[in-house]
Write an enzyme that holds these catalytic residues in place. Sequence first.
Site, short mmCIF file in Angstrom:
data_model
loop_
_atom_site.label_atom_id
_atom_site.label_comp_id
_atom_site.label_asym_id
_atom_site.label_seq_id
_atom_site.Cartn_x
_atom_site.Cartn_y
_atom_site.Cartn_z
N ASP A 172 -23.36 -93.03 -53.64
CA ASP A 172 -22.24 -92.85 -54.56
C ASP A 172 -21.99 -91.38 -54.88
O ASP A 172 -21.90 -91.00 -56.06
CB ASP A 172 -22.49 -93.63 -55.86
CG ASP A 172 -22.73 -95.11 -55.62
OD1 ASP A 172 -22.05 -95.67 -54.75
OD2 ASP A 172 -23.60 -95.70 -56.30
N GLU B 274 -13.12 -100.29 -56.36
CA GLU B 274 -14.06 -99.55 -57.23
C GLU B 274 -14.08 -98.09 -56.81
O GLU B 274 -13.35 -97.68 -55.92
CB GLU B 274 -15.47 -100.16 -57.13
CG GLU B 274 -16.03 -100.15 -55.71
CD GLU B 274 -17.29 -101.01 -55.54
OE1 GLU B 274 -17.61 -101.82 -56.43
OE2 GLU B 274 -17.95 -100.87 -54.50
C1 6LW Z 1 -21.36 -98.56 -57.13
C2 6LW Z 1 -20.20 -98.99 -56.39
C3 6LW Z 1 -20.80 -99.06 -55.10
O1 6LW Z 1 -21.26 -98.48 -58.48
O2 6LW Z 1 -21.99 -99.63 -55.23
O3 6LW Z 1 -20.76 -98.36 -52.94
C4 6LW Z 1 -22.30 -99.60 -56.61
N1 6LW Z 1 -20.28 -98.50 -54.10
O4 6LW Z 1 -19.13 -98.13 -56.40
C5 6LW Z 1 -23.71 -99.24 -56.80
O5 6LW Z 1 -24.02 -98.10 -56.03
#
Ligand code: 6LW
Length: 535
Positions: free
Chosen positions: A46, A201
């Site tokens: 991340d 996200e």
């Molecule tokens: C993070 C989300 C994700 O918060 O995995 O790969 C989650 N992305 O954005 C945990 O790393």
Amino acid sequence: MKVSKTLRLALSALIVATGVSTATAQNNAPTCFQYHNPIIPGFYPDPSICRAGDDYYIVNSSFDYFPGVPLWHSRDLVNWEQIGHCLTRKSQVDLSGALSWGGIYAPTIRYNEGTFYMITTNTSHGGNFLVHTTDPKGEWSDPVWLEQGGIDPSLYFEDGHCYMVSNPDDGIFLCEIDPKTGKTLKPSRRIWNGTGGRYPEGPHIYKKDGWYYLLISEGGTEHAHMITIARSRNIDGPYTGNPSNPILTHCNQLGQNSPIQGTGHADLVEAPDGSWWIVCLAFRPQTAMNHLTGRETYLAPVRWDTNAWPVVNGNGTIALDMTAPLPVKPEPQKDFATDIRFSNKSALGDEWVYLRNPIMENYQMTSNSLCLNGTSATINTAELPTFIGRRQQHIDFEATTQLKLSQAKAGDMAGLTVFMDLYAHYDISLRRESDGKNTLVVEYWLSSIHHVAKEITLKTAKPYLRVTGSRDHYRFSYSEDGKNFTEIGVSDTKYLSSETAGGFTGIILGLYCQSASESSKPQAEFYSFNYHGTK
Ligand code: 6LW
């Protein structure tokens, strides 16, 4: 046109200063340099990046490990030195009971008018918060708690306003906040749902040439991961998706044979020379589709096409060996090794982490060792075991330690663990027997399966323990003299992988000490630790 000699000299000086070679300056192509991905190997997922002047900073998520949120610095975008962590006190990061799915999720780092901000989520205690500092190498503030929920919060500053985005309710929501108090100043509203991929996200907002760009991840953090982007003339929207989405993914035909998979969760940065760069996470499957080194940090160049949309590395994929027009000539990349003879004269480097909030009195540097005081909290629990480790950053590596177990009662143990989480780890350790002798034990813990692979009685009280990793196997060996090692166990890597064990972390090579009863207080003196990897 006639160019005077002075002007020609001035021009060539400028060309050298900006790193553009004379030959390439004539056809306007910048000089390319080679670098290797991942720029930060091992469980450093991340990534978020910001620039302050000529200095770049990256932060990563840290889940149930302490300190929280590793913080890195670079001046050339490819050589990264860890300068600490953002969350170094329990008042900033309560990890009680956290597992490898919990604790601290994706952070964002931003620099605004002399202050650095790091915003993240403690999924185990309290939700979204930010911390700030004017000196990133120093201490960061106590948490400023925020009202908007969801994960992966990010900040965007403009004209004295501070905006926050995150993903409550499976969409990207925007609000305006006061970063000093955390209060919401303009209510949250949904601004984009992504292109239809699951788990929208990792949002970030940028402004360029009058457009607000909203970069997000979709598809989930496994093989279907991708980066998509939308834009609007107004920060509140409406946002329109890029017709060429996704702009980065390996889940299509172009990426299917790459040794890098799961590319996603990205952040953009503009270099002083006006070039743009993307950092993202990805993983390296090493045994069939399984990976063990966690989600790592990668870098790729970005150019803007004639329709003002970003294009990542030409075709939306990235590679291990990259050639790109880096803004400055990079130093040779370092190999992330650890060689330490523990002593109270040697400080532990920033690569060392604890599980949850450590009980610091259980970790003492003596004149010639790192002394771990064991308690009945074992590494198979979500309590506060005495455990300190560093990440496995290479698929091929060797890690060696030497230790002595003292003040121990029957069943007390100390050693070296290949630790994915409390349910999945392989250990090579010393166990004290009721007759006072030490047994060297190799054992494999896999959820409800516990297998003792080897038990041998040792002559020496101070053995060397070693684990050697390769694509398919972890091999365990020991030595009495530190030179001649005898292999006493081998097991498959795949059972400890993220695909099998789950969780959001990667393998940590941990030193630990634990007692078999409340009444026992064993001590393990670790004299040295060496870690070297090749790729
Ligand atoms: C993070 C989300 C994700 O918060 O995995 O790969 C989650 N992305 O954005 C945990 O790393």
